[in-house]
Design a protein around this motif. Structure first.
Motif, mmCIF file in Angstrom:
data_model
loop_
_atom_site.group_PDB
_atom_site.id
_atom_site.type_symbol
_atom_site.label_atom_id
_atom_site.label_comp_id
_atom_site.label_asym_id
_atom_site.label_seq_id
_atom_site.Cartn_x
_atom_site.Cartn_y
_atom_site.Cartn_z
ATOM 1 N N HIS A 145 0.808 -1.224 0.000
ATOM 2 C CA HIS A 145 0.000 0.000 0.000
ATOM 3 C C HIS A 145 0.841 1.274 0.000
ATOM 4 C CE1 HIS A 145 -3.842 -2.122 0.890
ATOM 5 N NE2 HIS A 145 -2.994 -3.012 1.367
ATOM 6 N N THR A 168 -4.859 7.779 -5.583
ATOM 7 C CA THR A 168 -4.589 6.648 -4.704
ATOM 8 C C THR A 168 -5.871 6.240 -3.986
ATOM 9 O OG1 THR A 168 -2.299 7.367 -4.421
ATOM 10 C CG2 THR A 168 -3.179 5.877 -2.745
ATOM 11 N N SER A 170 -7.459 4.812 -0.891
ATOM 12 C CA SER A 170 -7.263 4.544 0.538
ATOM 13 C C SER A 170 -8.514 3.833 1.063
ATOM 14 C CB SER A 170 -7.003 5.868 1.268
ATOM 15 O OG SER A 170 -6.847 5.648 2.645
ATOM 16 N N MET A 174 -8.899 4.017 7.534
ATOM 17 C CA MET A 174 -7.740 4.815 7.973
ATOM 18 C C MET A 174 -8.101 5.745 9.122
ATOM 19 S SD MET A 174 -7.403 8.288 7.094
ATOM 20 C CE MET A 174 -8.683 9.439 6.623
ATOM 21 N N LYS A 200 -3.293 2.765 5.182
ATOM 22 C CA LYS A 200 -4.260 3.614 4.478
ATOM 23 C C LYS A 200 -4.186 5.058 4.986
ATOM 24 C CE LYS A 200 -6.067 0.742 1.568
ATOM 25 N NZ LYS A 200 -5.625 0.877 0.171
ATOM 26 N N GLN A 203 -1.229 6.606 3.285
ATOM 27 C CA GLN A 203 -1.496 7.004 1.886
ATOM 28 C C GLN A 203 -2.119 8.408 1.837
ATOM 29 O OE1 GLN A 203 -4.039 3.716 0.614
ATOM 30 N NE2 GLN A 203 -2.374 2.928 -0.671
ATOM 31 N N VAL A 222 -6.422 11.456 -3.121
ATOM 32 C CA VAL A 222 -6.610 10.157 -2.477
ATOM 33 C C VAL A 222 -8.097 10.054 -2.147
ATOM 34 C CG1 VAL A 222 -5.880 11.147 -0.241
ATOM 35 C CG2 VAL A 222 -5.819 8.664 -0.561
ATOM 36 N N HIS A 224 -11.606 7.283 -0.922
ATOM 37 C CA HIS A 224 -11.985 5.947 -0.469
ATOM 38 C C HIS A 224 -13.295 5.563 -1.121
ATOM 39 C CE1 HIS A 224 -15.021 6.393 2.913
ATOM 40 N NE2 HIS A 224 -14.559 7.609 2.925
#
Ligand SMILES: NC(=O)c1ccc[n+]([C@@H]2O[C@H](COP(=O)([O-])OP(=O)(O)OC[C@H]3O[C@@H](n4cnc5c(N)ncnc54)[C@H](OP(=O)(O)O)[C@@H]3O)[C@@H](O)[C@H]2O)c1
Length: 309
Positions: A145, A168, A170, A174, A200, A203, A222, A224
């Motif tokens: 990761h 990215t 994630s 996180m 995560k 990141q 980034v 999710h």
């Protein structure tokens, strides 16, 4: 009113991360499908399954030229064959993200194939239940990761112009962890969920750091995906899936914001879900200073250069 509903969803976590969040927000805000991406050159890691495969499908349909990676050759070939029936067949690249030599060589092959690079998507990832180390001696969650994404980002920044993009994937997981500069989990008492959440979190912090270091571009983001029903979730979190099954997102719903970020005109270095910037802090005691993020960046850069093991 839209903002109020969005905030109420975000406050509830389950409302936000589940398909309820996607469904409500996409309708409230009348989301448009992504614009055409004809000829955009994209390297997408982990494109043979789940969120990555859904993103590959959407990008491919929009006209992008793709290289997709994975470890399992058969799975990867099956995925690109299906994609090739709709758009240009992506180049399948078998590369294990836990091995930095494979990561570097894979990047060079991808760029040579595409004749350059416009977008890097760091998506490959897995929640593992056992401690394992990589060929370079790092714990694999950290290697896949954080280290691998860092190495690819570093390589991408070297070949992209200011218009390039690094995205990215994630995780909302996180939120449970604060940022730590020593990412190496030990074998004793190894906790895969904690190692995953720490990676995560890293990141997110590293994306902020990349954007701080490159204010003129490329663009960094980034995101999710919320909770999406993917093979990864089925394997790693069977109990979670059993309980939340009916409200999980489809992989496409999880991938929507990722695909949107390929062309969205928004500020660099932010954290996104459902086409909106989201807070990076939900849990008391997880705030970190800029110094800790800068130290992490230096530590990861040293690990990537093989200076720490
Ligand atoms: N699904 C969710 O609800 C959710 C939530 C938050 C975050 N995420 C994140 O979303 C990303 C995709 O997850 P997913 O749920 O779609 O998982 P998935 O269905 O298991 O897909 C993972 C993809 O990554 C590849 N991959 C995994 N480890 C790899 C490695 N070491 N080297 C190269 N490729 C590797 C897999 O290919 P192989 O099988 O060939 O290795 C596969 O293509 C991950 O970063 C995950 O942490 C997912």
């Amino acid at each position: 009113m839209k903002d109020l509903i969005d905030s109420a969803l975000e406050f509830s976590v389950a409302g936000s991360f589940s398909r309820i969040g996607y469904w409500t927000r996409s309708r409230l805000e009348g989301w448009e499908p992504p614009p055409g991406l004809a000829g955009r050159r994209i390297l997408l890691t982990g494109g043979s399954s789940g969120v990555g495969l859904a993103a590959a499908r959407m990008l491919n349909e929009a006209g992008a030229r793709l290289v997709v990676t994975g470890r399992d050759r058969d799975k990867l070939e099956t995925a690109v064959d299906a994609l090739g029936e709709v758009g240009e067949r992506p180049l399948p690249l078998v590369a294990d993200s836990s091995d930095l030599d494979q990561v570097r060589a894979g990047f060079d092959r991808a760029v040579a194939h595409l004749g350059g690079l416009d977008v890097l998507i760091n998506n490959a990832g897995a929640l593992v239940d056992r401690y394992r180390t990589t060929p370079q001696g790092y714990e694999q969650t950290y290697a896949v990761h954080v280290l691998s994404s860092f190495v690819l980002t570093e390589q991408a920044v070297g070949v992209m112009g200011p218009e390039g993009r690094v995205l990215t994937v994630s995780s909302g997981g996180m939120y449970s962890q604060s940022l730590q500069t020593d990412m190496q989990a030990g074998e004793k008492d190894f906790d895969g969920v904690r190692a995953y959440a720490k990676a995560k979190r890293a990141q997110v912090a590293l994306t902020q750091e990349w954007a701080r270091r490159y204010p003129e571009g490329p663009f960094f983001a980034v995101m999710h995906p919320g909770w999406a029903d993917t093979p990864g979730v089925r394997t790693s979190l069977p109990t979670f899936r059993r309980v939340t099954g009916p409200i999980l997102r489809t992989p496409e719903q999880g991938a929507d914001t990722l695909v949107w970020l390929v062309s969205a005109r928004v500020p660099s270095g932010r954290f996104w879900l459902d086409r909106r910037e989201r807070t990076v802090l939900r849990v008391p005691g997880t705030r970190h200073s800029d110094d800790v993020a800068a130290q992490l960046w230096d530590r990861v850069a040293a690990d990537a250069a093989g200076l720490s093991v």
